[in-house]
Design a protein around this motif. Sequence first.
Motif, short mmCIF file in Angstrom:
data_model
loop_
_atom_site.label_atom_id
_atom_site.label_comp_id
_atom_site.label_asym_id
_atom_site.label_seq_id
_atom_site.Cartn_x
_atom_site.Cartn_y
_atom_site.Cartn_z
N MET A 1 48.51 -15.69 97.39
CA MET A 1 49.47 -15.04 96.95
C MET A 1 49.47 -13.64 99.09
SD MET A 1 49.49 -12.23 93.84
CE MET A 1 50.19 -14.21 93.34
N LYS A 2 50.63 -13.99 99.28
CA LYS A 2 51.46 -13.20 100.40
C LYS A 2 51.10 -11.68 99.20
CE LYS A 2 53.07 -16.81 102.98
NZ LYS A 2 54.29 -17.33 102.93
N PRO A 3 51.18 -11.27 100.14
CA PRO A 3 51.44 -9.37 100.42
C PRO A 3 53.32 -8.75 99.87
CG PRO A 3 50.36 -9.21 102.62
CD PRO A 3 50.94 -10.93 102.06
N ALA A 4 53.95 -9.71 100.55
CA ALA A 4 55.12 -9.58 99.57
C ALA A 4 54.94 -10.43 98.19
CB ALA A 4 56.19 -9.93 100.57
N GLU A 5 54.70 -11.34 97.91
CA GLU A 5 54.33 -12.07 95.83
C GLU A 5 53.61 -10.53 95.42
OE1 GLU A 5 52.83 -15.22 97.01
OE2 GLU A 5 54.49 -16.26 97.59
N SER A 6 52.62 -9.80 96.00
CA SER A 6 52.17 -9.46 95.13
C SER A 6 53.03 -8.24 95.15
CB SER A 6 50.46 -9.36 95.65
OG SER A 6 50.67 -8.52 96.68
N GLN A 7 53.71 -7.59 95.93
CA GLN A 7 54.03 -6.20 95.90
C GLN A 7 55.48 -6.84 95.15
OE1 GLN A 7 52.85 -4.24 96.70
NE2 GLN A 7 54.61 -2.64 97.36
N GLN A 8 56.36 -7.64 94.39
CA GLN A 8 57.30 -8.47 94.22
C GLN A 8 56.44 -8.13 92.22
OE1 GLN A 8 60.33 -8.87 94.46
NE2 GLN A 8 60.54 -9.17 92.35
N ILE A 9 55.60 -9.03 92.71
CA ILE A 9 54.90 -8.67 91.35
C ILE A 9 55.10 -7.08 90.16
CG2 ILE A 9 52.48 -9.00 89.48
CD1 ILE A 9 52.71 -12.30 90.95
N LEU A 10 54.09 -6.44 91.20
CA LEU A 10 54.08 -5.08 90.98
C LEU A 10 55.39 -4.34 90.98
CD1 LEU A 10 51.54 -2.82 90.61
CD2 LEU A 10 52.06 -2.72 93.54
N ALA A 11 56.60 -4.47 91.36
CA ALA A 11 57.62 -4.02 91.09
C ALA A 11 58.12 -4.46 89.50
CB ALA A 11 57.99 -4.16 92.25
N GLU A 12 58.50 -5.49 89.38
CA GLU A 12 58.50 -6.23 88.01
C GLU A 12 57.26 -5.81 86.58
OE1 GLU A 12 60.83 -7.86 87.36
OE2 GLU A 12 61.26 -7.75 89.07
N GLN A 13 56.16 -5.27 87.70
CA GLN A 13 55.83 -5.54 86.53
C GLN A 13 56.06 -3.74 85.58
OE1 GLN A 13 51.45 -5.55 87.90
NE2 GLN A 13 51.11 -7.16 87.26
N ARG A 14 56.14 -2.69 86.97
CA ARG A 14 56.81 -1.08 86.79
C ARG A 14 57.53 -1.49 85.93
NH1 ARG A 14 55.42 0.73 93.08
NH2 ARG A 14 52.75 1.09 92.70
N LYS A 15 58.37 -1.95 85.69
CA LYS A 15 59.72 -1.96 85.38
C LYS A 15 59.50 -2.21 83.69
CE LYS A 15 62.91 -3.98 88.64
NZ LYS A 15 63.67 -5.53 88.60
N LEU A 16 58.61 -2.98 83.66
CA LEU A 16 58.07 -2.48 82.03
C LEU A 16 57.24 -1.53 81.33
CD1 LEU A 16 57.28 -6.26 82.45
CD2 LEU A 16 59.21 -5.25 81.06
N ARG A 17 56.78 -0.48 82.11
CA ARG A 17 55.42 0.59 81.70
C ARG A 17 57.15 1.35 80.92
NH1 ARG A 17 52.58 1.32 87.83
NH2 ARG A 17 51.09 -0.32 87.89
N PRO A 18 56.32 2.29 80.51
CA PRO A 18 56.75 2.55 79.88
C PRO A 18 56.72 4.11 80.01
CG PRO A 18 54.72 3.27 78.41
CD PRO A 18 55.02 1.91 79.59
N VAL A 19 58.17 5.44 80.06
CA VAL A 19 58.27 6.31 80.99
C VAL A 19 58.11 7.75 79.84
CG1 VAL A 19 60.39 7.48 82.08
CG2 VAL A 19 60.81 4.74 81.90
N SER A 20 57.42 8.42 81.21
CA SER A 20 57.10 9.75 80.02
C SER A 20 57.78 10.36 79.19
CB SER A 20 55.58 10.60 80.39
OG SER A 20 56.11 10.50 81.25
N PRO A 21 58.60 11.10 78.58
CA PRO A 21 59.13 12.23 78.41
C PRO A 21 59.36 13.20 79.14
CG PRO A 21 57.80 12.24 76.19
CD PRO A 21 57.16 11.11 77.68
N HIS A 22 60.42 13.05 79.77
CA HIS A 22 60.87 14.59 80.92
C HIS A 22 61.32 15.68 80.25
CE1 HIS A 22 62.85 15.50 84.27
NE2 HIS A 22 62.06 15.42 85.25
N LEU A 23 61.51 16.95 80.81
CA LEU A 23 62.22 17.51 80.63
C LEU A 23 63.45 17.92 80.12
CD1 LEU A 23 60.39 20.76 82.99
CD2 LEU A 23 59.39 19.64 80.95
N ALA A 24 63.96 16.79 79.95
CA ALA A 24 65.48 17.01 79.74
C ALA A 24 65.67 16.43 78.96
CB ALA A 24 66.50 16.55 80.94
N ILE A 25 65.13 15.87 78.20
CA ILE A 25 65.45 14.87 77.17
C ILE A 25 64.45 15.27 75.86
CG2 ILE A 25 66.13 13.37 78.19
CD1 ILE A 25 63.11 11.51 77.32
N TYR A 26 63.60 16.48 76.30
CA TYR A 26 62.36 17.26 75.61
C TYR A 26 63.16 18.42 74.81
CZ TYR A 26 58.44 19.54 73.60
OH TYR A 26 57.05 20.07 73.09
#
Length: 140
Positions: A1-26
């Motif tokens: 696997m090339k580094p660009a492909e692994s970065q692309q997979i990592l970027a796609e996984q980050r989109k699926l992670r939950p976002v912790s609450p922020h002070l603006a919505i707390y």
Amino acid sequence: MKPAESQQILAEQRKLRPVSPHLAIYRMQINYFNSPFNRITGSVLSGAFYCFGAAYLVSPLFGWHLDTATIVAAFGSMPVAAKVAAKFAMAFPFTFHGINGVGHLFWDTGRGFARKQIVSRGWTILGLSVVSAVYLAVWV
């Protein structure tokens, strides 16, 4: 696997992670204000004691009069409203920090972590701090 492909997979996984609450919505509750105010009052009180202690030590070098008799005379010449306001300004941070510290010691026992208990504890600490500061400012 090339580094660009692994970065692309990592970027796609980050989109699926939950976002912790922020002070603006707390939803702000009383402990949202009590926690930082406890740290602020502790810093202000310790800073004031250090500054006054340092000023008292160097006062003879600069010709300042910070002895007890001078401070009592200056305070005695103030109007009653100014005396009460000055005493309240000194008493409230002290009482709030002390009472909130006792509340934190109670938390250290592992009790009182239900949401309703936290909110009632926060308002109780604030109320006791105001009442005790008013008592100290007016009657002591």
